[in-house]
Scaffold this active site. Structure first.
Site, mmCIF file in Angstrom:
data_model
loop_
_atom_site.group_PDB
_atom_site.id
_atom_site.type_symbol
_atom_site.label_atom_id
_atom_site.label_comp_id
_atom_site.label_asym_id
_atom_site.label_seq_id
_atom_site.Cartn_x
_atom_site.Cartn_y
_atom_site.Cartn_z
ATOM 1 N N SER A 49 -16.062 12.523 -15.449
ATOM 2 C CA SER A 49 -15.459 13.547 -14.585
ATOM 3 C C SER A 49 -15.002 13.049 -13.221
ATOM 4 O O SER A 49 -14.370 13.810 -12.481
ATOM 5 C CB SER A 49 -16.423 14.724 -14.406
ATOM 6 O OG SER A 49 -16.442 15.512 -15.572
ATOM 7 N N THR A 214 -18.833 13.930 -9.047
ATOM 8 C CA THR A 214 -19.729 13.283 -10.002
ATOM 9 C C THR A 214 -19.070 13.169 -11.373
ATOM 10 O O THR A 214 -18.007 13.740 -11.628
ATOM 11 C CB THR A 214 -21.011 14.105 -10.160
ATOM 12 O OG1 THR A 214 -20.633 15.450 -10.501
ATOM 13 C CG2 THR A 214 -21.832 14.125 -8.875
#
Length: 267
Positions: A49, A214
């Site tokens: 991600s 993150t």
């Protein structure tokens, strides 16, 4: 930093990696003098991600010439929902704007929101094209959510290097890759991230301001990319990527926090 301090940092990162049982990649850019600390800085790692920053930036770049773009509303069908959609699943009736998808993508790592942005852009390859336009020759996005997180060792799909990502993140958040309103919007979204408390942020003094994104995936892949405003120092850009040999390995946010602490200890 003097040569012995740099050698000591490399040694500490090597120790951390050895004790973790995985492969660690780190890139720190100190914008005070543009010096870099790299550990496996040119090796490829699965982005997971953390790639969402580049996708949202590609959208922001489009919005520079289309002032109504971020207000564009897209519908969300039940069939659009994937494995993690904390924001999108609440808006099946109304849909969401591209601005709302962007905030959900960065601040909650909503995978449906990411897919909607990719759908608007014309697919993952368009994000790679955007990366090339800002001088990043390493970044490659090949798949959508959630398959871009398979993180298979040696698979080049959906990977970049820590150094390439750090340079791009610097250009996007602190440099001239985006026009000023768009740059400021990206920074604001990243500062509002809700998912990073146990990662890079956990290794830094609490007075420092952080914007981050993150990522996590198979093989215990645990990632974080951050722009950091220390209390009395020029901004830092830090990329920490970590992946492991077993497909079902547990995430290790503690390794990212430890790496952040090591590379910023002298500041």
């Amino acid at each position: 930093q003097p040569a012995n301090a740099k050698a000591n940092i490399q040694q500490q990162l090597s120790e951390l990696e050895k004790n973790s049982g995985g492969r660690l990649g780190v890139a720190l850019i100190d914008t005070a003098d543009n010096s870099q600390i790299l550990y496996r800085g040119d090796e490829r790692f699965p982005m997971c991600s953390t790639s969402k920053v580049m996708a949202v930036s590609a959208l922001l770049k489009q919005s520079e010439t289309d002032k109504n773009l971020l207000a564009k509303r897209m519908e969300i069908k039940q069939s659009d929902l994937v494995n993690y959609n904390p924001i999108a699943e609440k808006h099946l009736d109304t849909g969401m704007t591209l601005a709302e998808f962007s905030a959900a993508t960065i601040q909650y790592s909503d995978n449906t929101a990411m897919n909607k942005i990719l759908e608007h852009l014309g697919g993952p390859a368009k994000v790679t094209e955007f990366a090339r336009t800002i001088g990043d020759k390493t970044f490659r996005l090949d798949r959508t959510e959630p398959t871009l997180n398979t993180a298979i060792p040696g698979d080049k799909r959906d990977t970049t290097s820590p150094q390439a990502m750090a340079i791009s993140l610097q250009n996007l958040t602190l440099g001239k890759a985006l026009a000023e309103p768009q740059r400021a919007q990206l920074v604001e979204w990243m500062k509002g991230n809700t998912t990073g408390g146990a990662s890079i942020r956990a290794g830094l003094p609490t007075t420092w301001v952080v914007g981050d994104k993150t990522g996590s995936g198979d093989y215990g892949t645990t990632n974080d990319i951050a722009v950091i405003w220390p209390a009395n120092h020029a901004p830092l850009v830090l990329v920490t990527y970590f992946t492991q040999p077993q497909q079902n390995a547990e995430a290790r946010k503690d390794v990212l926090a430890a790496a952040a602490k090591i590379v910023t200890a002298g500041l």
